[in-house]
Motif scaffolding. Structure first.
Motif, PDB file in Angstrom:
ATOM      1  N   ARG A 132       0.889  -1.351   0.062  1.00 25.46           N
ATOM      2  CA  ARG A 132       0.069   0.163   0.009  1.00 25.46           C
ATOM      3  C   ARG A 132       0.916   1.316   0.063  1.00 25.46           C
ATOM      4  O   ARG A 132       1.944   1.368   0.670  1.00 25.46           O
ATOM      5  CB  ARG A 132      -1.023  -0.067   1.324  1.00 25.46           C
ATOM      6  CG  ARG A 132      -1.811   1.128   1.179  1.00 25.46           C
ATOM      7  CD  ARG A 132      -2.664   1.418   2.463  1.00 25.46           C
ATOM      8  NE  ARG A 132      -2.002   1.626   3.688  1.00 25.46           N
ATOM      9  CZ  ARG A 132      -2.573   1.366   4.709  1.00 25.46           C
ATOM     10  NH1 ARG A 132      -3.912   1.027   5.109  1.00 25.46           N
ATOM     11  NH2 ARG A 132      -1.742   1.667   5.968  1.00 25.46           N
ATOM     12  N   ARG A 181       0.763   5.239   0.374  1.00 23.97           N
ATOM     13  CA  ARG A 181      -0.237   6.324   0.818  1.00 23.97           C
ATOM     14  C   ARG A 181       0.463   7.624   1.280  1.00 23.97           C
ATOM     15  O   ARG A 181       1.537   7.443   1.678  1.00 23.97           O
ATOM     16  CB  ARG A 181      -0.947   5.493   2.288  1.00 23.97           C
ATOM     17  CG  ARG A 181      -1.990   6.580   2.801  1.00 23.97           C
ATOM     18  CD  ARG A 181      -2.410   5.911   3.951  1.00 23.97           C
ATOM     19  NE  ARG A 181      -3.318   6.809   4.732  1.00 23.97           N
ATOM     20  CZ  ARG A 181      -4.807   6.975   4.753  1.00 23.97           C
ATOM     21  NH1 ARG A 181      -5.320   5.992   3.726  1.00 23.97           N
ATOM     22  NH2 ARG A 181      -5.361   7.486   5.481  1.00 23.97           N
ATOM     23  N   GLN A 192       1.361  10.982   3.454  1.00 24.37           N
ATOM     24  CA  GLN A 192       1.459  11.230   4.793  1.00 24.37           C
ATOM     25  C   GLN A 192       1.541  12.960   5.125  1.00 24.37           C
ATOM     26  O   GLN A 192       2.391  13.228   4.477  1.00 24.37           O
ATOM     27  CB  GLN A 192       2.610  10.320   5.214  1.00 24.37           C
ATOM     28  CG  GLN A 192       2.475  10.396   6.677  1.00 24.37           C
ATOM     29  CD  GLN A 192       3.630   9.350   7.410  1.00 24.37           C
ATOM     30  OE1 GLN A 192       4.794   9.421   6.845  1.00 24.37           O
ATOM     31  NE2 GLN A 192       3.499   8.685   8.332  1.00 24.37           N
ATOM     32  N   ILE A 237      -5.429  13.155   1.368  1.00 24.26           N
ATOM     33  CA  ILE A 237      -5.047  11.587   1.279  1.00 24.26           C
ATOM     34  C   ILE A 237      -5.235  11.094   0.167  1.00 24.26           C
ATOM     35  O   ILE A 237      -6.311  11.232  -0.659  1.00 24.26           O
ATOM     36  CB  ILE A 237      -6.029  10.918   2.371  1.00 24.26           C
ATOM     37  CG1 ILE A 237      -5.793  11.481   3.732  1.00 24.26           C
ATOM     38  CG2 ILE A 237      -5.287   9.462   2.722  1.00 24.26           C
ATOM     39  CD1 ILE A 237      -6.817  11.151   4.819  1.00 24.26           C
ATOM     40  N   GLU A 284      -4.172   7.273  -1.884  1.00 24.60           N
ATOM     41  CA  GLU A 284      -3.382   5.906  -1.655  1.00 24.60           C
ATOM     42  C   GLU A 284      -3.773   5.050  -2.847  1.00 24.60           C
ATOM     43  O   GLU A 284      -4.672   5.209  -3.799  1.00 24.60           O
ATOM     44  CB  GLU A 284      -3.870   5.095  -0.431  1.00 24.60           C
ATOM     45  CG  GLU A 284      -5.367   5.120  -0.361  1.00 24.60           C
ATOM     46  CD  GLU A 284      -5.578   4.429   0.801  1.00 24.60           C
ATOM     47  OE1 GLU A 284      -4.725   3.978   1.821  1.00 24.60           O
ATOM     48  OE2 GLU A 284      -6.854   4.053   1.148  1.00 24.60           O
ATOM     49  N   PRO A 303      -7.496  -1.273   8.618  1.00 23.78           N
ATOM     50  CA  PRO A 303      -7.339   0.407   8.840  1.00 23.78           C
ATOM     51  C   PRO A 303      -6.647   0.621  10.294  1.00 23.78           C
ATOM     52  O   PRO A 303      -6.750  -0.117  11.298  1.00 23.78           O
ATOM     53  CB  PRO A 303      -8.795   0.592   8.956  1.00 23.78           C
ATOM     54  CG  PRO A 303      -9.422  -0.641   9.163  1.00 23.78           C
ATOM     55  CD  PRO A 303      -8.606  -1.855   8.456  1.00 23.78           C
ATOM     56  N   SER A 304      -6.218   1.855  10.552  1.00 23.85           N
ATOM     57  CA  SER A 304      -5.452   2.135  11.706  1.00 23.85           C
ATOM     58  C   SER A 304      -6.584   2.915  12.755  1.00 23.85           C
ATOM     59  O   SER A 304      -6.090   3.026  13.823  1.00 23.85           O
ATOM     60  CB  SER A 304      -4.569   3.328  11.348  1.00 23.85           C
ATOM     61  OG  SER A 304      -5.227   4.429  10.923  1.00 23.85           O
ATOM     62  N   LYS A 305      -7.839   2.898  12.063  1.00 28.64           N
ATOM     63  CA  LYS A 305      -8.798   3.750  12.925  1.00 28.64           C
ATOM     64  C   LYS A 305      -8.731   5.021  13.490  1.00 28.64           C
ATOM     65  O   LYS A 305      -8.973   5.430  14.664  1.00 28.64           O
ATOM     66  CB  LYS A 305      -9.230   2.606  14.139  1.00 28.64           C
ATOM     67  CG  LYS A 305      -9.757   1.203  13.755  1.00 28.64           C
ATOM     68  CD  LYS A 305     -10.050   0.291  15.060  1.00 28.64           C
ATOM     69  CE  LYS A 305     -10.664  -0.799  14.688  1.00 28.64           C
ATOM     70  NZ  LYS A 305     -11.097  -1.659  15.759  1.00 28.64           N
ATOM     71  N   GLU A 338     -10.579   6.875   6.550  1.00 34.16           N
ATOM     72  CA  GLU A 338     -10.215   5.661   6.031  1.00 34.16           C
ATOM     73  C   GLU A 338     -10.990   5.004   5.100  1.00 34.16           C
ATOM     74  O   GLU A 338     -12.248   5.122   5.296  1.00 34.16           O
ATOM     75  CB  GLU A 338      -9.581   4.897   6.857  1.00 34.16           C
ATOM     76  CG  GLU A 338      -8.228   5.164   7.602  1.00 34.16           C
ATOM     77  CD  GLU A 338      -7.713   4.262   8.577  1.00 34.16           C
ATOM     78  OE1 GLU A 338      -6.744   3.714   8.510  1.00 34.16           O
ATOM     79  OE2 GLU A 338      -8.650   3.968   9.839  1.00 34.16           O
ATOM     80  N   LYS A 388     -11.676   1.087   4.022  1.00 31.36           N
ATOM     81  CA  LYS A 388     -11.526  -0.250   4.670  1.00 31.36           C
ATOM     82  C   LYS A 388     -11.966  -0.981   3.361  1.00 31.36           C
ATOM     83  O   LYS A 388     -12.959  -1.501   3.390  1.00 31.36           O
ATOM     84  CB  LYS A 388     -12.136  -0.741   5.922  1.00 31.36           C
ATOM     85  CG  LYS A 388     -11.776  -2.119   6.153  1.00 31.36           C
ATOM     86  CD  LYS A 388     -12.704  -2.646   7.537  1.00 31.36           C
ATOM     87  CE  LYS A 388     -12.547  -3.886   7.888  1.00 31.36           C
ATOM     88  NZ  LYS A 388     -13.568  -4.367   8.952  1.00 31.36           N
ATOM     89  N   TYR A 432      -9.993  12.599   0.028  1.00 26.06           N
ATOM     90  CA  TYR A 432      -9.407  11.343  -0.221  1.00 26.06           C
ATOM     91  C   TYR A 432      -9.594  10.860  -1.743  1.00 26.06           C
ATOM     92  O   TYR A 432     -10.694  11.017  -2.258  1.00 26.06           O
ATOM     93  CB  TYR A 432     -10.399  10.224   0.648  1.00 26.06           C
ATOM     94  CG  TYR A 432      -9.765   8.988   0.447  1.00 26.06           C
ATOM     95  CD1 TYR A 432      -8.766   8.317   1.141  1.00 26.06           C
ATOM     96  CD2 TYR A 432     -10.434   8.072  -0.418  1.00 26.06           C
ATOM     97  CE1 TYR A 432      -8.333   6.884   1.085  1.00 26.06           C
ATOM     98  CE2 TYR A 432     -10.057   6.728  -0.386  1.00 26.06           C
ATOM     99  CZ  TYR A 432      -9.061   6.164   0.183  1.00 26.06           C
ATOM    100  OH  TYR A 432      -8.621   4.877  -0.053  1.00 26.06           O
TER     101      TYR A 432
END
Length: 296
Positions: free
Chosen positions: A96, A98, A100, A172, A174, A188-190, A194, A196, A288
């Motif tokens: 992945r 992405r 940042q 964002i 990705e 997902p980082s939560k 995001e 998922k 996003y």
């Protein structure tokens, strides 16, 4: 033609004027490779969805490898309209890529006569000799009634005692690249906004769908509009880029069906535009973009 050369040629085209809002995107050189040790990719802001880069934005990148380890990556070249970067693919599996810590232009709002108005800078040579009163600014009592209530106010017109609010715009973008056989994609980082993915992004075929759940800090985002765009080259001036948009359900889930092979960009903004200026704006906004390839 080499894929990377094709991308470079496409991004050299002028940006056309569109009503669409600008969106970040991240476009790999390839989405699937058998044995490459590294690949290149670019990122940019697009208006002409989405092969034409409009503006660059400052960002670094984080690569999540098939084993879950994360590696930072910086741009190999930072140009006015886009970044170019490279990522190593040391093992087989799915990676992945992405952006940042990328932010767009910050915004400022002022509460004037019960409405949150966006504060715009005063342009050189256009300053008013004296600031108007708040009531005159917000309701235009001394001017012909506008067809719609004002949504903006010049910085030199904001009353001294008005409440103000700073808004941060997070960008964002990705995408996913698989070397050899696909592997599980990162969870997902939560944290933050995001997607998922419930369908593997490197196993998409024409006539099938991508399923995902949209999350904000790990919680589902219901009834959110997701826009879909199909990439088209400069040799396809009449190509239909904009596809039917979709909305998340009560669980934040969305299904996007691809009728044709090609490269697609899915975009979403959170929170969505607020038509009622009496509502206080969110201090953090997210835009996003997810790029995928659909094969025959």
């Amino acid at each position: 033609m080499n894929n990377w050369l094709k991308i470079a040629l496409l991004t050299s085209l002028p940006v056309l004027s569109h009503a669409h809002t600008m969106s970040p995107f991240l476009l790999p050189e390839v989405f699937d490779t058998k044995a490459a040790s590294n690949i290149s990719f670019q990122s940019a802001i697009t208006v002409e969805k989405f092969f034409v880069a409009g503006n660059n934005f400052k960002t670094s990148y984080v690569i999540t490898q098939p084993d879950g380890q994360q590696k930072p990556v910086t741009a190999a070249a930072t140009l006015k309209r886009f970044n170019i970067a490279e990522v190593d693919l040391p093992t087989d599996g799915t990676y992945r890529i992405r952006t940042q810590d990328a932010v767009g232009n910050s915004g400022k709002y002022a509460l004037v006569d019960g409405r949150w108005l966006r504060v715009r800078p005063v342009r050189a040579g256009m300053q008013n000799p004296a600031p108007a009163k708040a009531a005159e600014t917000a309701t235009a009592q001394k001017a012909p009634a506008p067809t719609q209530p004002p949504r903006m106010i010049a910085a030199d017109q904001v009353p001294a005692n008005a409440k103000t609010l700073e808004v941060t715009n997070h960008l964002i973008a990705e995408s996913y690249v698989t070397k050899g056989k696909p592997s599980a994609i990162p969870l997902p980082s939560k944290k933050g906004f995001e997607f998922k993915l419930l369908t593997h992004p490197n196993e998409l075929y024409a006539g099938e769908s991508l399923k995902a759940q949209v999350l904000m800090n790990g919680k589902p985002v219901p009834n959110l509009e997701v826009d879909v765009f199909k990439g088209a080259s400069s040799y396809e001036p009449n190509a239909k880029r904009e596809q039917p948009h979709v909305k998340t359900n009560a669980k934040g889930e969305v299904e996007i069906k691809f009728e044709q092979a090609g490269i697609y960009l899915m975009t979403a903004s959170y929170p969505e535009a607020n038509p009622d200026a009496t509502k206080k704006p969110a201090t953090d906004n997210f835009t996003y973009g997810l790029t995928v390839e659909v094969t025959e």
